[in-house]
Design an enzyme around this catalytic site. Structure first.
Site, PDB file in Angstrom:
ATOM      1  N   ALA A   1      13.251 -15.634 -12.821  1.00 45.35           N
ATOM      2  CA  ALA A   1      12.210 -15.862 -14.060  1.00 45.35           C
ATOM      3  C   ALA A   1      11.536 -17.268 -14.694  1.00 45.35           C
ATOM      4  O   ALA A   1      11.152 -17.822 -13.674  1.00 45.35           O
ATOM      5  CB  ALA A   1      13.246 -15.280 -15.003  1.00 45.35           C
ATOM      6  N   ARG A   2      12.649 -17.975 -15.231  1.00 44.90           N
ATOM      7  CA  ARG A   2      12.693 -18.778 -15.783  1.00 44.90           C
ATOM      8  C   ARG A   2      13.969 -19.922 -16.089  1.00 44.90           C
ATOM      9  O   ARG A   2      14.634 -19.533 -16.386  1.00 44.90           O
ATOM     10  CB  ARG A   2      11.973 -19.254 -17.306  1.00 44.90           C
ATOM     11  CG  ARG A   2      10.498 -19.189 -16.962  1.00 44.90           C
ATOM     12  CD  ARG A   2       9.774 -20.210 -16.350  1.00 44.90           C
ATOM     13  NE  ARG A   2       7.897 -19.884 -15.641  1.00 44.90           N
ATOM     14  CZ  ARG A   2       7.395 -19.737 -14.916  1.00 44.90           C
ATOM     15  NH1 ARG A   2       7.552 -18.876 -13.854  1.00 44.90           N
ATOM     16  NH2 ARG A   2       6.398 -19.642 -14.669  1.00 44.90           N
TER      17      ARG A   2
ATOM     18  N   GLU B   1      12.799 -27.823 -13.065  1.00 44.52           N
ATOM     19  CA  GLU B   1      12.067 -28.450 -12.224  1.00 44.52           C
ATOM     20  C   GLU B   1      10.974 -29.612 -11.540  1.00 44.52           C
ATOM     21  O   GLU B   1      10.782 -29.601 -12.094  1.00 44.52           O
ATOM     22  CB  GLU B   1      11.015 -27.258 -11.530  1.00 44.52           C
ATOM     23  CG  GLU B   1      12.362 -25.839 -11.647  1.00 44.52           C
ATOM     24  CD  GLU B   1      11.710 -24.686 -11.063  1.00 44.52           C
ATOM     25  OE1 GLU B   1      10.250 -25.078 -10.668  1.00 44.52           O
ATOM     26  OE2 GLU B   1      11.828 -23.311 -11.143  1.00 44.52           O
TER      27      GLU B   1
ATOM     28  N   ASP C   1      16.560 -18.609  -8.267  1.00 51.46           N
ATOM     29  CA  ASP C   1      14.726 -19.184  -7.430  1.00 51.46           C
ATOM     30  C   ASP C   1      14.257 -20.716  -8.195  1.00 51.46           C
ATOM     31  O   ASP C   1      13.893 -21.029  -8.275  1.00 51.46           O
ATOM     32  CB  ASP C   1      14.469 -18.218  -7.526  1.00 51.46           C
ATOM     33  CG  ASP C   1      12.924 -18.807  -6.542  1.00 51.46           C
ATOM     34  OD1 ASP C   1      13.529 -19.120  -5.681  1.00 51.46           O
ATOM     35  OD2 ASP C   1      12.307 -17.993  -7.318  1.00 51.46           O
TER      36      ASP C   1
ATOM     37  N   HIS D   1      11.927 -21.808  -5.733  1.00 52.68           N
ATOM     38  CA  HIS D   1      10.909 -21.468  -7.014  1.00 52.68           C
ATOM     39  C   HIS D   1      10.131 -21.171  -5.317  1.00 52.68           C
ATOM     40  O   HIS D   1       8.495 -20.815  -5.376  1.00 52.68           O
ATOM     41  CB  HIS D   1      10.785 -22.447  -8.128  1.00 52.68           C
ATOM     42  CG  HIS D   1       9.884 -21.230  -8.515  1.00 52.68           C
ATOM     43  ND1 HIS D   1      10.051 -21.954 -10.236  1.00 52.68           N
ATOM     44  CD2 HIS D   1       9.224 -20.324  -8.668  1.00 52.68           C
ATOM     45  CE1 HIS D   1       9.190 -20.766 -11.025  1.00 52.68           C
ATOM     46  NE2 HIS D   1       8.784 -19.753 -10.066  1.00 52.68           N
TER      47      HIS D   1
END
Length: 328
Positions: free
Chosen positions: A241-242, A271, A266, A289
């Site tokens: 998700a985040r 990031e 992910d 991601h």
């Protein structure tokens, strides 16, 4: 004729974008800097713009739509059609104050993101990174150890939206028991046999915890040191998700202590920077991601943005308006 502003690029639906010229004057800001974009706003270049098409990717040069930028948006602007399931780089309350409606692309991303979530879950359960690395280094199994089967495990889903439900559908095929927590319980039809439980019970009884909820001020670091302490020893964490849903330093500590056996990630807090304690831990499956990085999904997302855009102009409403606004 009102105008639409494309921020960034359209890769798969350029033809559909250009067809909108019959009802809109099309303007583009394909690349540049935040300073250049703000200068264009101040110079009145977008004063006839009614709707903006933006994406998470475009944030790298315009920056977030925040308290600095939103007041500078043209008075004519009524809609922001965002390409992305996550929209934490748009200040939704401030948009609502300005009476700007915002849409995202929740439906289009569900399958591809859930596929990556299952990939990470299996990889984390089997601690697959170790043998994957070993064979490329000519060491065959290397330091690989016995992993775990998904069958018979309890999958806890935090955030049973579209992606969470697709995770559940896939996990059932592996013989997993599904439970979830949401702000509110789903209808029995949407639950699909999953068990609705409290947040604390989800933490305490899940063998695998999958994070599938939006990032906002109330969910930032929803998983931290206190939450890890409530989990089973040897729990597996999956996050597609985040990144900022998890306190990454707390996750590193939980991995090092053995409270968390493994993780599949992910997304990350900063990031493209990844916490060294995650990079250096061979029990963690890491992806950069790529949850929606398929041709089919990317095209479907672009088409959904343009469908929202057309609906906004022709019908005065968005198809997939963000839930914070849709409830009003």
């Amino acid at each position: 004729m009102p105008a639409a502003l494309l921020i960034g690029d359209i890769t798969h639906a350029r033809k559909e974008w250009e067809e909108l010229s019959s009802i809109l004057t099309l303007k583009e800001f394909p690349s540049g800097t935040r300073e250049e974009f703000i200068s264009n706003l101040k110079d009145g270049k977008y004063d006839d713009v009614t709707v903006i098409y933006r994406s998470n990717a475009s944030t790298k040069f315009t920056g977030p739509f925040d308290k600095e930028l939103i007041p500078l948006l043209p008075k004519s602007l009524k809609y922001i059609c965002h390409n992305g399931a996550g929209y934490d780089n748009i200040d939704i309350p401030l948009c609502s104050e300005r009476e700007i409606s915002v849409s995202s692309t929740p439906v289009a991303v569900n399958n591809a993101t859930a596929d990556v979530g299952i990939f990470l879950m299996i990889g984390a359960l089997r601690q697959a990174y170790v043998p994957l690395t070993a064979i490329r280094e000519g060491k065959w199994h290397g330091q690989a150890t016995l992993g775990h089967d998904p069958k018979g495990k309890v999958l806890g889903i935090l955030g049973m939206g579209g992606i969470g439900r697709e995770m559940a559908n896939r996990a059932r095929a592996f013989g997993m028991t599904i439970q979830y927590h949401n702000r509110s319980r789903l209808s029995s039809e949407l639950e699909g046999g999953a068990k609705y439980i409290s947040f604390d019970d989800l933490l305490a009884t899940s063998d695998v915890l999958s994070l599938n909820l939006a990032l906002n001020p109330s969910t930032r670091h929803i998983i931290g040191e206190k939450e890890f302490q409530k989990m089973k020893d040897g729990v597996v964490i999956v996050n597609t998700a985040r990144g900022a849903l998890i306190d990454e330093k707390a996750l590193v500590a939980a991995l090092e202590s053995g409270k968390v056996m493994s993780a599949g990630l992910d997304v990350y807090e900063q990031e493209p920077i990844v916490e060294l304690g995650l990079l250096n831990n061979p029990r963690v499956m890491l992806l950069p991601h790529i949850g929606t990085m398929t041709y089919e999904t990317q095209k479907e997302m672009e088409i959904l943005v343009l469908d929202n855009l057309r609906s906004a102009v022709e019908q005065g409403e968005l198809i997939t308006q963000v839930p914070e606004q849709a409830k009003k």
